[in-house]
Each structure stands twice: as structure tokens, then as C-alpha cells.
Design a protein around this motif. Structure first.
Motif, PDB file in Angstrom:
ATOM      1  N   TYR A  60      47.700 125.464  -2.939  1.00 49.85           N
ATOM      2  CA  TYR A  60      48.594 126.130  -1.999  1.00 49.85           C
ATOM      3  C   TYR A  60      48.629 127.628  -2.257  1.00 49.85           C
ATOM      4  CZ  TYR A  60      50.332 121.405  -1.216  1.00 49.85           C
ATOM      5  OH  TYR A  60      50.434 120.070  -0.919  1.00 49.85           O
ATOM      6  N   ASP A  62      50.619 130.975  -2.835  1.00 52.36           N
ATOM      7  CA  ASP A  62      51.880 131.180  -3.552  1.00 52.36           C
ATOM      8  C   ASP A  62      53.062 131.262  -2.593  1.00 52.36           C
ATOM      9  OD1 ASP A  62      50.505 133.341  -6.164  1.00 52.36           O
ATOM     10  OD2 ASP A  62      50.598 131.150  -5.980  1.00 52.36           O
ATOM     11  N   LYS A  65      54.138 127.523  -1.779  1.00 51.20           N
ATOM     12  CA  LYS A  65      54.303 126.509  -2.830  1.00 51.20           C
ATOM     13  C   LYS A  65      55.737 126.019  -2.897  1.00 51.20           C
ATOM     14  CE  LYS A  65      50.593 127.658  -6.067  1.00 51.20           C
ATOM     15  NZ  LYS A  65      50.251 128.302  -7.348  1.00 51.20           N
TER      16      LYS A  65
END
Length: 124
Positions: A60, A62, A65
């Protein structure tokens, strides 16, 4: 021929949720890494999430996430993206594409087909 059809986008308030789907056909879905990208107006395309062919590994950005979850159903040739706790900065057109793994990261297949995308708008 290869087809990737994204759906599930829409207008949602901040904090809301959406589930995007990408129905595919024309290729052996179960052997490909699949990636979700997004592009906001005036910004470069951004990799949001990726999943290996078997679903045993995901990755993912950042910025998403803990809020977004990618998954796939190889029996249905479909990849999903669950979007939770949406923020206005998540507003973009979301695309799914085929990809490959490169070390710990993922890349789209060069020159490959991109679908029409699905619009996600987060606004109050």
C-alpha cells in the motif's frame, strides 16, 4: 481481448466508505499481480495498492495504509479495493491494471491496457 472494468466509485462524505471492483476478462487473471492506481486532477498517477497473483502479499501507499484494503477473487477474475475513512484528498479516478513484482515493490506492465477508471469524490 484484455478488458478491465472498474466500478463502485461515487460521491461520499469524509469518513465514509466505498468498495471498488475491477472485473477482468481476456487473460489468465490468476497469474497476474494486480494494482490499483489513482489520479487526481493536476497530479501524477499514484500507485495505491497491489496484490500478488495468489493474494499472499499486498502493498500500500503510505497515504492509504490502514484505511484501504486490496483483495482478489481468482474464481471471479475480479480485484477489489475497500476504501474506509475516506478523506477529501482521496478524490481521484481509480484504475486497476496488471503488474509485476520488482523486489519489494510493484510496477504496471509496460504499455499494457488501462480501463476507463471509476471516479471517487470525497466531499461534504
Amino acid at each position: 481481448q484484455v478488458q478491465l472494468v472498474e466500478s463502485g466509485g461515487g460521491l461520499v462524505q469524509p469518513g465514509g466508505s466505498l468498495r471498488l471492483s475491477c472485473a477482468t476478462s481476456g487473460f489468465s487473471f490468476s497469474v497476474y499481480v494486480m494494482i490499483w492506481y489513482r489520479q487526481a486532477p493536476g497530479k501524477e498517477r499514484e500507485l495505491v495498492a497491489a496484490i500478488t497473483s495468489t493474494g499472499d502479499r499486498t502493498s500500500y501507499a503510505d497515504s492509504v495504509k490502514g484505511r484501504f484494503t486490496i483483495s482478489r477473487d481468482n474464481a471471479k477474475n475480479t480485484v477489489y479495493l475497500q476504501l474506509n475513512s475516506l478523506k477529501p484528498e482521496d478524490t481521484a479516478v481509480y484504475y486497476c491494471v496488471r503488474g509485476y513484482g520488482l523486489g519489494q515493490s510493484f510496477r504496471p506492465l509496460p504499455g499494457d491496457y488501462w480501463g476507463q477508471g471509476t471516479q471517487v469524490t470525497v466531499s461534504s
